[in-house]
Scaffold this active site. Structure first.
Site, PDB file in Angstrom:
ATOM      1  N   GLY A   1       2.852  32.167 -13.649  1.00  0.00           N
ATOM      2  CA  GLY A   1       1.418  32.094 -13.399  1.00  0.00           C
ATOM      3  C   GLY A   1       0.822  33.406 -12.918  1.00  0.00           C
ATOM      4  O   GLY A   1      -0.369  33.672 -13.126  1.00  0.00           O
TER       5      GLY A   1
ATOM      6  N   ALA B   1       3.748  30.082  -9.521  1.00  0.00           N
ATOM      7  CA  ALA B   1       3.645  28.891  -8.675  1.00  0.00           C
ATOM      8  C   ALA B   1       4.557  29.022  -7.454  1.00  0.00           C
ATOM      9  O   ALA B   1       5.596  29.681  -7.494  1.00  0.00           O
ATOM     10  CB  ALA B   1       4.031  27.657  -9.475  1.00  0.00           C
TER      11      ALA B   1
ATOM     12  N   GLU C   1       0.164  35.190 -16.067  1.00  0.00           N
ATOM     13  CA  GLU C   1      -0.912  34.467 -16.746  1.00  0.00           C
ATOM     14  C   GLU C   1      -2.276  34.841 -16.157  1.00  0.00           C
ATOM     15  O   GLU C   1      -3.269  34.934 -16.884  1.00  0.00           O
ATOM     16  CB  GLU C   1      -0.673  32.958 -16.655  1.00  0.00           C
ATOM     17  CG  GLU C   1       0.462  32.497 -17.567  1.00  0.00           C
ATOM     18  CD  GLU C   1       0.780  31.022 -17.428  1.00  0.00           C
ATOM     19  OE1 GLU C   1       0.685  30.291 -18.423  1.00  0.00           O
ATOM     20  OE2 GLU C   1       1.135  30.589 -16.300  1.00  0.00           O
TER      21      GLU C   1
ATOM     22  N   GLU D   1       9.098  30.760 -17.882  1.00  0.00           N
ATOM     23  CA  GLU D   1       9.125  29.319 -17.622  1.00  0.00           C
ATOM     24  C   GLU D   1      10.193  28.559 -18.403  1.00  0.00           C
ATOM     25  O   GLU D   1      10.740  27.565 -17.911  1.00  0.00           O
ATOM     26  CB  GLU D   1       7.752  28.707 -17.918  1.00  0.00           C
ATOM     27  CG  GLU D   1       6.698  28.985 -16.868  1.00  0.00           C
ATOM     28  CD  GLU D   1       5.936  30.279 -17.109  1.00  0.00           C
ATOM     29  OE1 GLU D   1       4.880  30.472 -16.484  1.00  0.00           O
ATOM     30  OE2 GLU D   1       6.407  31.116 -17.923  1.00  0.00           O
TER      31      GLU D   1
END
Length: 259
Positions: A110, A65, A113, A133
């Site tokens: 992310g 992010a 991910e 995270e």
């Protein structure tokens, strides 16, 4: 789409490149809009047989992010943005064609991910990665807790996620997160070689093999075997199957058309 580069090689291989190198290729709202727009085109391109996902530069694949952008968001906006990242990751996972993540540099949160949604992952020897995270007092929210555990096992996933450990590509290969590790200058070329190998196989067979694996994986074996049978039956009436047999008989390379 200035945050996404896309090119097609040999009419059948797509290369999607995150292009915000000065901002660690992070998921800004603009990048996500561009990514979704590009996925629209990829989903409607019947010629594509493989998709490579990588990023500009040699230092960063994707830092996850855009935390600078997120700092100005309220709680509702943060939740909406995380959901948007998760939706993109799921769209990549649901593509009919095989996907190869070429992890050219750091892949955190992310960014990692996104690679977990791909079918195959290869990495630069200089790449570093992790689902970090919990060190920011949150959890992986774009599928990381679910996809990592299915990929490397529940105990390993808990270890890496709960400690927020950062690790290098050699360790990623050791735990089965990536399939191959290459020198930085070789990574994109090796991804293309792998894509060409896949693209040279029967497109319908490749799609059905991916579907059988994905849909059967979490089913009881008897149900998974039924999924496999249904996917196999999809390949029987195709011109490609007959072409494969004929090419084998004639000792030549088959010319598959995806029909």
């Amino acid at each position: 789409m200035d945050t996404i580069d896309f090119q097609v090689v040999d009419e059948t291989i797509g290369i999607l490149k995150l292009n915000r190198p000065n901002a660690a290729n992070a998921f800004s709202l603009k990048l996500m809009d561009d990514f979704n727009e590009q996925l629209d085109e990829i989903e409607h391109n019947d010629q594509l047989r493989v998709l490579i996902i990588t990023a500009a530069g040699e230092k960063v694949f994707c830092a996850g992010a855009d935390l600078k952008e997120r700092a100005s968001m309220d709680e509702k906006e943060v939740v909406k943005t995380v959901g948007k990242i998760g939706d993109i990751v799921s769209r990549v996972e649901q593509l009919e064609i095989p996907t190869i993540a070429a992890i050219n540099g750091a892949a955190f949160g992310g960014g990692l991910e996104l690679t977990l949604a791909c079918d195959i992952r290869i990495a630069s020897s200089s790449a570093k990665m992790g689902l970090t995270e919990t060190s920011l007092a949150i959890i992986p929210g774009a599928g990381g807790t679910q996809r990592l555990s299915r990929l490397i096992g529940i105990a390993n996933a808990k270890y890496y996620i709960l400690t927020a450990k950062r690790f290098e590509s050699g360790e990623a290969k050791q735990i089965g997160l990536v399939q191959e590790v290459f020198e930085p200058t070789e990574l994109e070329g090796q991804a293309l070689l792998m894509a060409k190998q896949i693209a040279g196989n029967g497109p319908i067979g490749v799609k059905m093999a991916k579907k059988a694996i994905d849909e059967g994986y979490e089913l009881p074996k008897s149900d998974g075997l039924q999924v496999e049978r249904e996917c196999y039956l999809e390949t029987i009436p195709t011109e490609d199957r007959l072409e494969g047999l004929q090419a084998f008989k004639e000792k030549r390379k088959p010319q598959y058309k995806g029909k």
